[in-house]
Design a protein around this motif. Structure first.
Motif, PDB file in Angstrom:
ATOM      1  N   PHE A   1     -19.459 -18.901  -2.757  1.00  0.00           N
ATOM      2  CA  PHE A   1     -18.263 -18.775  -1.522  1.00  0.00           C
ATOM      3  C   PHE A   1     -18.388 -16.709  -2.509  1.00  0.00           C
ATOM      4  CE2 PHE A   1     -13.775 -17.498  -1.478  1.00  0.00           C
ATOM      5  CZ  PHE A   1     -13.705 -17.746  -0.477  1.00  0.00           C
ATOM      6  N   ALA A   2     -17.511 -16.317  -1.352  1.00  0.00           N
ATOM      7  CA  ALA A   2     -17.385 -14.742  -1.182  1.00  0.00           C
ATOM      8  C   ALA A   2     -16.831 -14.690   0.001  1.00  0.00           C
ATOM      9  CB  ALA A   2     -19.174 -13.454   0.105  1.00  0.00           C
ATOM     10  N   LEU A   3     -15.918 -13.374  -0.522  1.00  0.00           N
ATOM     11  CA  LEU A   3     -14.769 -12.681  -0.104  1.00  0.00           C
ATOM     12  C   LEU A   3     -14.976 -11.327   0.384  1.00  0.00           C
ATOM     13  CD1 LEU A   3     -11.529 -13.473  -1.581  1.00  0.00           C
ATOM     14  CD2 LEU A   3     -12.118 -14.697   0.150  1.00  0.00           C
ATOM     15  N   GLY A   4     -14.856 -10.877   1.641  1.00  0.00           N
ATOM     16  CA  GLY A   4     -14.760  -9.389   2.066  1.00  0.00           C
ATOM     17  C   GLY A   4     -13.909  -8.423   0.981  1.00  0.00           C
ATOM     18  N   GLU A   5     -13.581  -7.677   2.517  1.00  0.00           N
ATOM     19  CA  GLU A   5     -12.629  -6.689   1.368  1.00  0.00           C
ATOM     20  C   GLU A   5     -11.208  -7.096   2.115  1.00  0.00           C
ATOM     21  OE1 GLU A   5     -12.545  -1.967   2.339  1.00  0.00           O
ATOM     22  OE2 GLU A   5     -11.013  -2.475   3.920  1.00  0.00           O
ATOM     23  N   THR A   6     -10.139  -7.252   1.271  1.00  0.00           N
ATOM     24  CA  THR A   6      -8.564  -7.525   0.652  1.00  0.00           C
ATOM     25  C   THR A   6      -8.354  -6.364   0.727  1.00  0.00           C
ATOM     26  OG1 THR A   6      -9.282  -9.485   0.936  1.00  0.00           O
ATOM     27  CG2 THR A   6      -6.948  -9.072   0.674  1.00  0.00           C
ATOM     28  N   ALA A   7      -6.836  -6.373   1.381  1.00  0.00           N
ATOM     29  CA  ALA A   7      -6.106  -4.824   1.939  1.00  0.00           C
ATOM     30  C   ALA A   7      -4.454  -4.799   1.760  1.00  0.00           C
ATOM     31  CB  ALA A   7      -7.066  -3.164   2.125  1.00  0.00           C
ATOM     32  N   LEU A   8      -3.875  -3.985   1.007  1.00  0.00           N
ATOM     33  CA  LEU A   8      -2.520  -3.917   1.356  1.00  0.00           C
ATOM     34  C   LEU A   8      -2.093  -2.803   1.081  1.00  0.00           C
ATOM     35  CD1 LEU A   8      -1.012  -6.628  -1.679  1.00  0.00           C
ATOM     36  CD2 LEU A   8      -0.732  -7.243   1.453  1.00  0.00           C
ATOM     37  N   TYR A   9      -1.195  -2.314   1.782  1.00  0.00           N
ATOM     38  CA  TYR A   9      -0.451  -0.735   2.333  1.00  0.00           C
ATOM     39  C   TYR A   9       1.293  -1.054   1.911  1.00  0.00           C
ATOM     40  CZ  TYR A   9      -0.085   3.677   3.643  1.00  0.00           C
ATOM     41  OH  TYR A   9       0.679   5.005   3.753  1.00  0.00           O
ATOM     42  N   ALA A  10       1.748   0.096   1.272  1.00  0.00           N
ATOM     43  CA  ALA A  10       2.606  -0.280   1.445  1.00  0.00           C
ATOM     44  C   ALA A  10       3.257   1.449   1.726  1.00  0.00           C
ATOM     45  CB  ALA A  10       3.457  -1.054   0.351  1.00  0.00           C
ATOM     46  N   SER A  11       4.608   1.811   2.517  1.00  0.00           N
ATOM     47  CA  SER A  11       4.898   2.966   2.697  1.00  0.00           C
ATOM     48  C   SER A  11       6.799   3.088   2.418  1.00  0.00           C
ATOM     49  CB  SER A  11       3.928   4.142   3.759  1.00  0.00           C
ATOM     50  OG  SER A  11       4.591   3.985   4.569  1.00  0.00           O
ATOM     51  N   TYR A  12       7.303   4.106   2.161  1.00  0.00           N
ATOM     52  CA  TYR A  12       8.777   4.451   2.200  1.00  0.00           C
ATOM     53  C   TYR A  12       9.144   5.826   1.988  1.00  0.00           C
ATOM     54  CZ  TYR A  12      13.507   3.582   1.309  1.00  0.00           C
ATOM     55  OH  TYR A  12      14.701   3.626   1.065  1.00  0.00           O
ATOM     56  N   GLY A  13       9.790   6.187   3.727  1.00  0.00           N
ATOM     57  CA  GLY A  13       9.807   7.751   3.836  1.00  0.00           C
ATOM     58  C   GLY A  13      12.227   7.645   3.864  1.00  0.00           C
ATOM     59  N   ALA A  14      12.050   8.524   2.587  1.00  0.00           N
ATOM     60  CA  ALA A  14      13.664   8.974   2.990  1.00  0.00           C
ATOM     61  C   ALA A  14      13.881  10.301   2.617  1.00  0.00           C
ATOM     62  CB  ALA A  14      13.978   8.187   0.797  1.00  0.00           C
ATOM     63  N   ASP A  15      14.573  10.841   2.744  1.00  0.00           N
ATOM     64  CA  ASP A  15      15.600  12.804   2.224  1.00  0.00           C
ATOM     65  C   ASP A  15      14.383  12.565   1.048  1.00  0.00           C
ATOM     66  OD1 ASP A  15      16.816  12.319   4.132  1.00  0.00           O
ATOM     67  OD2 ASP A  15      18.477  12.221   2.873  1.00  0.00           O
ATOM     68  N   PHE A  16      14.473  12.188   0.645  1.00  0.00           N
ATOM     69  CA  PHE A  16      13.243  12.643  -0.692  1.00  0.00           C
ATOM     70  C   PHE A  16      11.729  12.921  -0.611  1.00  0.00           C
ATOM     71  CE2 PHE A  16      13.096   8.580  -1.554  1.00  0.00           C
ATOM     72  CZ  PHE A  16      12.329   7.893  -2.491  1.00  0.00           C
ATOM     73  N   GLY A  17      11.018  12.245   0.348  1.00  0.00           N
ATOM     74  CA  GLY A  17       9.651  12.125   0.479  1.00  0.00           C
ATOM     75  C   GLY A  17       9.237  11.175   1.255  1.00  0.00           C
ATOM     76  N   THR A  18       7.741  11.159   1.176  1.00  0.00           N
ATOM     77  CA  THR A  18       6.984   9.253   1.782  1.00  0.00           C
ATOM     78  C   THR A  18       6.356   9.053   0.805  1.00  0.00           C
ATOM     79  OG1 THR A  18       7.616  10.303   3.650  1.00  0.00           O
ATOM     80  CG2 THR A  18       5.823   8.089   2.693  1.00  0.00           C
ATOM     81  N   ILE A  19       6.685   8.067  -0.001  1.00  0.00           N
ATOM     82  CA  ILE A  19       5.835   7.752  -1.208  1.00  0.00           C
ATOM     83  C   ILE A  19       4.899   6.419  -0.124  1.00  0.00           C
ATOM     84  CG2 ILE A  19       7.036   7.935  -2.776  1.00  0.00           C
ATOM     85  CD1 ILE A  19       8.613   5.198  -2.780  1.00  0.00           C
ATOM     86  N   SER A  20       3.874   6.289  -0.959  1.00  0.00           N
ATOM     87  CA  SER A  20       3.317   4.871  -0.648  1.00  0.00           C
ATOM     88  C   SER A  20       2.077   4.761  -1.427  1.00  0.00           C
ATOM     89  CB  SER A  20       1.698   5.237   0.272  1.00  0.00           C
ATOM     90  OG  SER A  20       1.413   7.082   0.316  1.00  0.00           O
ATOM     91  N   ALA A  21       1.362   3.551  -1.359  1.00  0.00           N
ATOM     92  CA  ALA A  21       0.773   3.008  -2.578  1.00  0.00           C
ATOM     93  C   ALA A  21      -0.513   2.067  -1.862  1.00  0.00           C
ATOM     94  CB  ALA A  21       1.908   2.046  -3.077  1.00  0.00           C
ATOM     95  N   LEU A  22      -1.654   2.025  -2.380  1.00  0.00           N
ATOM     96  CA  LEU A  22      -2.679   1.004  -1.489  1.00  0.00           C
ATOM     97  C   LEU A  22      -3.908   0.093  -2.310  1.00  0.00           C
ATOM     98  CD1 LEU A  22      -4.380   0.340   1.245  1.00  0.00           C
ATOM     99  CD2 LEU A  22      -5.749   2.542   0.774  1.00  0.00           C
ATOM    100  N   PHE A  23      -3.855  -1.107  -2.759  1.00  0.00           N
ATOM    101  CA  PHE A  23      -5.034  -1.257  -2.822  1.00  0.00           C
ATOM    102  C   PHE A  23      -5.918  -2.180  -2.241  1.00  0.00           C
ATOM    103  CE2 PHE A  23      -5.132  -6.610  -4.219  1.00  0.00           C
ATOM    104  CZ  PHE A  23      -5.988  -5.932  -5.436  1.00  0.00           C
ATOM    105  N   ILE A  24      -6.851  -2.380  -2.868  1.00  0.00           N
ATOM    106  CA  ILE A  24      -7.863  -2.993  -1.696  1.00  0.00           C
ATOM    107  C   ILE A  24      -8.943  -3.765  -2.847  1.00  0.00           C
ATOM    108  CG2 ILE A  24     -10.306  -2.222  -0.983  1.00  0.00           C
ATOM    109  CD1 ILE A  24      -9.013   0.453   0.174  1.00  0.00           C
ATOM    110  N   ALA A  25      -9.008  -4.843  -2.709  1.00  0.00           N
ATOM    111  CA  ALA A  25     -10.490  -5.379  -2.905  1.00  0.00           C
ATOM    112  C   ALA A  25     -11.633  -6.427  -2.719  1.00  0.00           C
ATOM    113  CB  ALA A  25      -9.918  -6.843  -3.290  1.00  0.00           C
ATOM    114  N   ASN A  26     -12.816  -5.684  -2.864  1.00  0.00           N
ATOM    115  CA  ASN A  26     -14.172  -5.782  -2.330  1.00  0.00           C
ATOM    116  C   ASN A  26     -15.376  -6.929  -3.447  1.00  0.00           C
ATOM    117  OD1 ASN A  26     -14.496  -4.002   0.521  1.00  0.00           O
ATOM    118  ND2 ASN A  26     -13.848  -2.894  -0.919  1.00  0.00           N
ATOM    119  N   ASP A  27     -15.999  -7.585  -2.550  1.00  0.00           N
ATOM    120  CA  ASP A  27     -17.115  -8.362  -3.782  1.00  0.00           C
ATOM    121  C   ASP A  27     -16.452  -9.311  -3.772  1.00  0.00           C
ATOM    122  OD1 ASP A  27     -19.707  -8.882  -4.096  1.00  0.00           O
ATOM    123  OD2 ASP A  27     -19.858  -7.401  -5.822  1.00  0.00           O
ATOM    124  N   THR A  28     -15.449  -9.895  -3.352  1.00  0.00           N
ATOM    125  CA  THR A  28     -14.833 -11.514  -4.070  1.00  0.00           C
ATOM    126  C   THR A  28     -14.033 -10.418  -5.145  1.00  0.00           C
ATOM    127  OG1 THR A  28     -16.697 -12.204  -3.264  1.00  0.00           O
ATOM    128  CG2 THR A  28     -15.029 -13.591  -4.428  1.00  0.00           C
TER     129      THR A  28
END
Length: 332
Positions: A160-187
């Motif tokens: 059994f094999a999985l391709g790429e699974t990813a999650l991204y989140a960002s939040y913007g406010a007066d202090f700026g924009t913060i972001s995060a990214l998670f990527i999983a490859n090759d199962t």
């Protein structure tokens, strides 16, 4: 005549429901002069057609409040054949939920000197992407695979094999924009996670990112970058640096890379005069080995035509190459 009137009426009905946009252009690239210090070759005037992925000569897009799509036609192989190489269809089942099918682009912060080299983490660009937006919060989930391939598969005689699974989140406010990214490859045997911050203070925009990559079979890596951009009146400047440890279990000169980029431009009548420095590993440059780009150039425009000409110096193994490249692009 009746068919023509019917066609015009159908087109008018379509444009009243959808917003249709079409941009087109093409370009020629070449060199006025070139001297290669390694081979001692000298060349005078070379011209070629080049309308590849970054040039995007033909873009057709259509959109409404609930759905839309984009086709981009370019010469992917640089062999003169311009075909549709970018396909994206999106729709909104809910006002706060957007689904992208086909090509999409998700990454942490990226510099605007080369627009693609300077980043610490990004996903593949083909699959399905679901984005949830609520005020300043944006969350995306992606299932990516190559065109025509399964994201998840179990062959009869294989694992059994999985391709790429990813999650991204960002939040913007007066202090700026913060972001995060998670990527999983090759199962989930290859996992990367990163975070970034971006903000603007008057004429200055800055960002910083960090990303860690774990590989079950292979070296674990770490990358950190920072960028500062200034724009005021006719003057603009940007500096970018990225440090990469290609093996965090053994960090030394041989397992590190320091990318550095800088560009300063000044607007004048008819265009922009600039000087640009790009080096993929400053450690090699300081050791007298390689220099990727040192360029003094001019970006100009004449109506619907834009152009660039520059004096460019690079080196490989201490051998200097000097050239005068140019490109001319016509848009309509």
């Amino acid at each position: 005549m009746k068919k023509i009137i019917t066609g015009i009426a159908a087109l008018a009905m379509l444009t009243s429901v959808f917003a249709v946009d079409f941009t087109a252009g093409f370009q020629l690239k070449g060199e006025v002069f070139s001297f290669d210090g390694a081979s001692k070759d000298v060349g005078v005037f070379k011209l070629s057609h080049e309308n590849t992925k970054d040039d995007k000569p033909f873009i057709f897009s259509v959109s409404s409040e609930k759905a839309g799509g984009t086709l981009k036609f370019y010469d992917a192989a640089n062999d003169g054949n311009i075909v549709a190489n970018y396909w994206n269809i999106w729709f909104k089942p809910l006002d706060m939920l957007k689904i992208d099918l086909g090509n999409h682009d998700t990454k942490l912060n990226c510099e605007s000197i080369t627009y693609w080299r300077g980043k610490v983490l990004g996903t593949s660009d083909w699959g399905v992407k679901a984005t949830f937006n609520l005020d300043a919060l944006s969350i995306s989930a992606m299932l990516n695979a190559k065109n025509g391939e399964w994201w998840a598969a179990k062959p009869d005689a294989g694992d059994f094999a999985l391709g790429e699974t990813a999650l991204y989140a960002s939040y913007g406010a007066d202090f700026g924009t913060i972001s995060a990214l998670f990527i999983a490859n090759d199962t989930f045997k290859d996992i990367a996670i990163g975070a970034g911050y971006k903000n603007t203070f008057g004429s200055i925009t800055m960002f910083a990112d960090a990303a860690f990559n774990y590989k079950k079979a292979g070296a674990n890596t770490l990358a950190v970058d920072a960028d500062v951009k200034y724009a005021q009146d006719a003057l603009s400047a940007e500096a970018y640096v990225k440090w990469t440890a290609k093996n965090i279990e053994s960090i030394n000169k041989d397992t590190m890379e320091i990318m550095a980029q800088a560009k300063v431009g000044y607007n004048v009548t008819g265009g922009n005069v600039y000087i640009k420095f790009v080096d993929l590993n400053v450690l090699d440059f300081l050791g007298g080995s390689n220099l990727d780009t040192l360029e003094l150039g001019f970006d100009g425009n004449m109506g619907s035509m834009s152009y660039n000409i520059a004096a460019k110096v690079s080196s490989n193994a201490g051998k200097i190459k000097f050239s005068v490249p140019f490109w001319v692009r016509l848009g309509f």
